[in-house]
Design a protein around this motif. Structure first.
Motif, PDB file in Angstrom:
ATOM      1  N   SER A 108       0.843  -1.189   0.000  1.00 51.12           N
ATOM      2  CA  SER A 108       0.000   0.000   0.000  1.00 51.12           C
ATOM      3  C   SER A 108       0.882   1.244   0.000  1.00 51.12           C
ATOM      4  O   SER A 108       1.949   1.258   0.618  1.00 51.12           O
ATOM      5  CB  SER A 108      -0.920   0.018   1.226  1.00 51.12           C
ATOM      6  N   TYR A 109       0.405   2.279  -0.701  1.00 52.06           N
ATOM      7  CA  TYR A 109       1.188   3.497  -0.888  1.00 52.06           C
ATOM      8  C   TYR A 109       0.405   4.696  -0.394  1.00 52.06           C
ATOM      9  O   TYR A 109      -0.775   4.602  -0.069  1.00 52.06           O
ATOM     10  CB  TYR A 109       1.559   3.663  -2.362  1.00 52.06           C
ATOM     11  N   SER A 110       1.069   5.850  -0.355  1.00 50.01           N
ATOM     12  CA  SER A 110       0.486   7.049   0.245  1.00 50.01           C
ATOM     13  C   SER A 110      -0.501   7.748  -0.674  1.00 50.01           C
ATOM     14  O   SER A 110      -1.232   8.638  -0.225  1.00 50.01           O
ATOM     15  CB  SER A 110       1.595   8.028   0.639  1.00 50.01           C
ATOM     16  N   ASN A 111      -0.511   7.367  -1.951  1.00 47.42           N
ATOM     17  CA  ASN A 111      -1.412   8.005  -2.906  1.00 47.42           C
ATOM     18  C   ASN A 111      -1.840   6.970  -3.949  1.00 47.42           C
ATOM     19  O   ASN A 111      -1.358   5.834  -3.930  1.00 47.42           O
ATOM     20  CB  ASN A 111      -0.718   9.198  -3.574  1.00 47.42           C
ATOM     21  N   SER A 130       5.807  10.748  -7.151  1.00 50.99           N
ATOM     22  CA  SER A 130       6.856   9.878  -6.598  1.00 50.99           C
ATOM     23  C   SER A 130       6.914   8.577  -7.381  1.00 50.99           C
ATOM     24  O   SER A 130       5.940   8.174  -8.024  1.00 50.99           O
ATOM     25  CB  SER A 130       6.617   9.597  -5.111  1.00 50.99           C
ATOM     26  N   VAL A 131       8.079   7.925  -7.309  1.00 53.43           N
ATOM     27  CA  VAL A 131       8.304   6.655  -7.988  1.00 53.43           C
ATOM     28  C   VAL A 131       8.959   5.694  -7.009  1.00 53.43           C
ATOM     29  O   VAL A 131       9.923   6.063  -6.321  1.00 53.43           O
ATOM     30  CB  VAL A 131       9.205   6.829  -9.230  1.00 53.43           C
ATOM     31  N   TYR A 132       8.445   4.458  -6.920  1.00 53.83           N
ATOM     32  CA  TYR A 132       8.979   3.441  -6.026  1.00 53.83           C
ATOM     33  C   TYR A 132       9.605   2.325  -6.864  1.00 53.83           C
ATOM     34  O   TYR A 132       8.983   1.819  -7.795  1.00 53.83           O
ATOM     35  CB  TYR A 132       7.879   2.872  -5.131  1.00 53.83           C
ATOM     36  N   THR A 416       3.332  -8.652   3.714  1.00 53.69           N
ATOM     37  CA  THR A 416       2.573  -7.459   3.376  1.00 53.69           C
ATOM     38  C   THR A 416       3.290  -6.271   3.977  1.00 53.69           C
ATOM     39  O   THR A 416       3.550  -6.244   5.176  1.00 53.69           O
ATOM     40  CB  THR A 416       1.140  -7.531   3.928  1.00 53.69           C
ATOM     41  N   VAL A 417       3.589  -5.265   3.177  1.00 54.12           N
ATOM     42  CA  VAL A 417       4.321  -4.105   3.643  1.00 54.12           C
ATOM     43  C   VAL A 417       3.513  -2.865   3.330  1.00 54.12           C
ATOM     44  O   VAL A 417       2.958  -2.742   2.237  1.00 54.12           O
ATOM     45  CB  VAL A 417       5.708  -4.015   2.974  1.00 54.12           C
ATOM     46  N   TYR A 418       3.435  -1.953   4.248  1.00 50.14           N
ATOM     47  CA  TYR A 418       2.697  -0.713   4.040  1.00 50.14           C
ATOM     48  C   TYR A 418       3.672   0.448   4.026  1.00 50.14           C
ATOM     49  O   TYR A 418       4.479   0.612   4.934  1.00 50.14           O
ATOM     50  CB  TYR A 418       1.651  -0.504   5.140  1.00 50.14           C
ATOM     51  N   LEU A 419       3.632   1.246   2.965  1.00 56.09           N
ATOM     52  CA  LEU A 419       4.547   2.364   2.797  1.00 56.09           C
ATOM     53  C   LEU A 419       3.822   3.643   3.076  1.00 56.09           C
ATOM     54  O   LEU A 419       2.720   3.876   2.592  1.00 56.09           O
ATOM     55  CB  LEU A 419       5.100   2.379   1.366  1.00 56.09           C
ATOM     56  N   SER A 420       4.441   4.509   3.833  1.00 55.12           N
ATOM     57  CA  SER A 420       3.835   5.805   4.146  1.00 55.12           C
ATOM     58  C   SER A 420       4.294   6.857   3.157  1.00 55.12           C
ATOM     59  O   SER A 420       5.274   6.666   2.469  1.00 55.12           O
ATOM     60  CB  SER A 420       4.212   6.232   5.565  1.00 55.12           C
TER      61      SER A 420
END
Length: 420
Positions: A108-111, A130-132, A416-420
């Motif tokens: 999951s991402y911030s936007n 932003s780019v991940y 499962t990882v959640y990114l702020s």
């Protein structure tokens, strides 16, 4: 030859409502389609038959997480790994092993997620600013590029050649500047001043040595060398009107480049350098006039001079639609060069391309993507790609020889990882 059409198709309006997005995989052997109820994966290795190899999403095929209204679906080559993003959860990316029917992981991402690109080394997620960049083998987040220029459409391109993994994205929101980033070494390579207007489309060739671009005006398409950023070719799509370029795609050998837009025409350009010796060997009237124009262009304004040096389309396709979303790709299918056009009218169109003389392409097949009661055909299990054998060298597209397929990497991702 009269084009064929698959039978027993539902009403066209129903198909348009069901269709949300479409994408070809990295070697153009598979088509992924996002729908109101989930997503579908098709094999496009034959002309006369379109096999639906998987249909995902409730209530058709239960998955750990519901995924209706899929607006991003990307498959890794011909592997079982597929990335899905749903309008119901636009900030979450789900990675599935579709043959097992299991979720590998989700992030999951911030936007909202605007686009996803992947090769055998990297997975790139593009947000508006932003780019991940992830390592696709374990989904570890390697780099976050923050405060990138506003990118409302999530425009980006990732080289399918994992030995370089070049990433291209807009370097400006107001002009057509391209940032080329090395996603393997996590460093910026170069900035390319490609167009005066903001960018609308980007595409690498299969080796990552060439990058094609188009601006929001859609009149000129340029090709640059990578990583040098030198302009190699310039093609004029049209002069009378501005259009929205929806897709750019190279042939496997990078001898041809196709471009589709919101108009009824798909253009195919031939990437060939014109040597002076060729004009001398054929002293035709057109060659003579070409020399005259070339000489005259030195005295004309730069805009007019540039226009006179731009090449026109080598081949074209006239679609029987206008204003619909579509994507195009060049592929060698059954030893012949083909142009594939997937349209939001719910159809896949297959055209023959004459690699020698060009001209108007011939429609040979039209497939409905939403047939009722169609059988799902499972693809053969692939060999383990981690045997270290290098992929075969691509043969000439113009030679009309079928390209051998290379089995993709098999990845196992956990957690499962959640990114702020």
């Amino acid at each position: 030859m009269e084009p064929q059409e698959s039978q027993d198709a539902p009403d066209g309006l129903e198909e348009q409502r069901a269709f949300i997005c479409a994408s070809f995989n990295q070697d153009t052997t598979s088509l992924s389609v996002g729908t109101k109820t989930g997503y579908r994966l098709f094999s496009v290795t034959a002309v006369d038959k379109l096999d639906c190899i998987h249909e995902g999403g409730l209530p058709l095929v239960p998955l750990p997480v519901e995924c209706p209204d899929v607006y991003i679906v990307e498959r890794l080559f011909s592997s079982s790994l597929v990335v899905v993003v749903s309008l119901s959860m636009p900030r979450r990316m789900n990675v599935y092993h579709f043959k097992k029917g299991t979720e590998i992981c989700n992030y999951s991402y911030s936007n909202d997620i605007l686009s996803v690109r992947l090769n055998r080394q990297r997975l790139v997620v593009c947000l508006e600013e932003s780019v991940y960049i992830h390592n696709i083998k374990d989904m570890k987040l390697l780099k976050t590029l923050l405060n990138t220029p506003t990118n409302l459409t999530g425009l980006c391109a990732l080289s399918v050649n994992h030995s370089n993994s070049y990433l291209a994205y807009p370097g400006s929101a107001t002009i057509g500047e391209i940032t080329v980033y090395d996603a393997n070494n996590l460093s910026t390579l170069t900035l390319i001043q490609a167009h005066d207007s903001p960018l609308a489309a980007l595409a690498f060739n299969s080796s990552g040595s060439k990058l094609a671009s188009a601006s929001e005006k859609g009149t000129v398409i340029r090709v640059f060398s990578v990583p040098e950023g030198q302009r190699l070719f310039e093609f004029r799509r049209g002069m009378k009107r501005y259009v929205s370029i929806s897709s750019l795609s190279f042939s496997a050998d990078a001898q041809f480049l196709c471009a589709s837009s919101n108009t009824e025409t798909v253009h195919i350009f031939k990437l060939e350098q014109h040597s002076p010796s060729q004009d001398e060997e054929s002293p035709t009237w057109s060659a003579y006039m070409g020399k005259m124009f070339s000489a005259a262009s030195t005295y004309l304004p730069s805009q007019v001079s540039d226009m006179m040096h731009q090449d026109r389309a080598f081949a074209t396709v006239r679609l029987n639609m206008f204003g619909l979303k579509n994507i195009c790709a060049l592929a060698t299918i059954q030893k012949l060069p083909r142009l594939l056009v997937a349209s939001s009218d719910g159809c896949l169109y297959i055209y023959n391309v004459d690699p020698q003389d060009g001209g108007e392409c011939v429609l040979v097949q039209k497939h409905r993507l939403f047939e009722s009661g169609e059988e799902q055909v499972e693809e053969k299990e692939e060999e383990d790609p981690e045997d270290g054998s290098p992929p075969p060298t691509s043969q000439s597209y113009a030679a009309t020889v079928a390209l051998p397929s290379t089995p993709p990497s098999s990845t196992t991702l956990m957690g499962t990882v959640y990114l702020s």
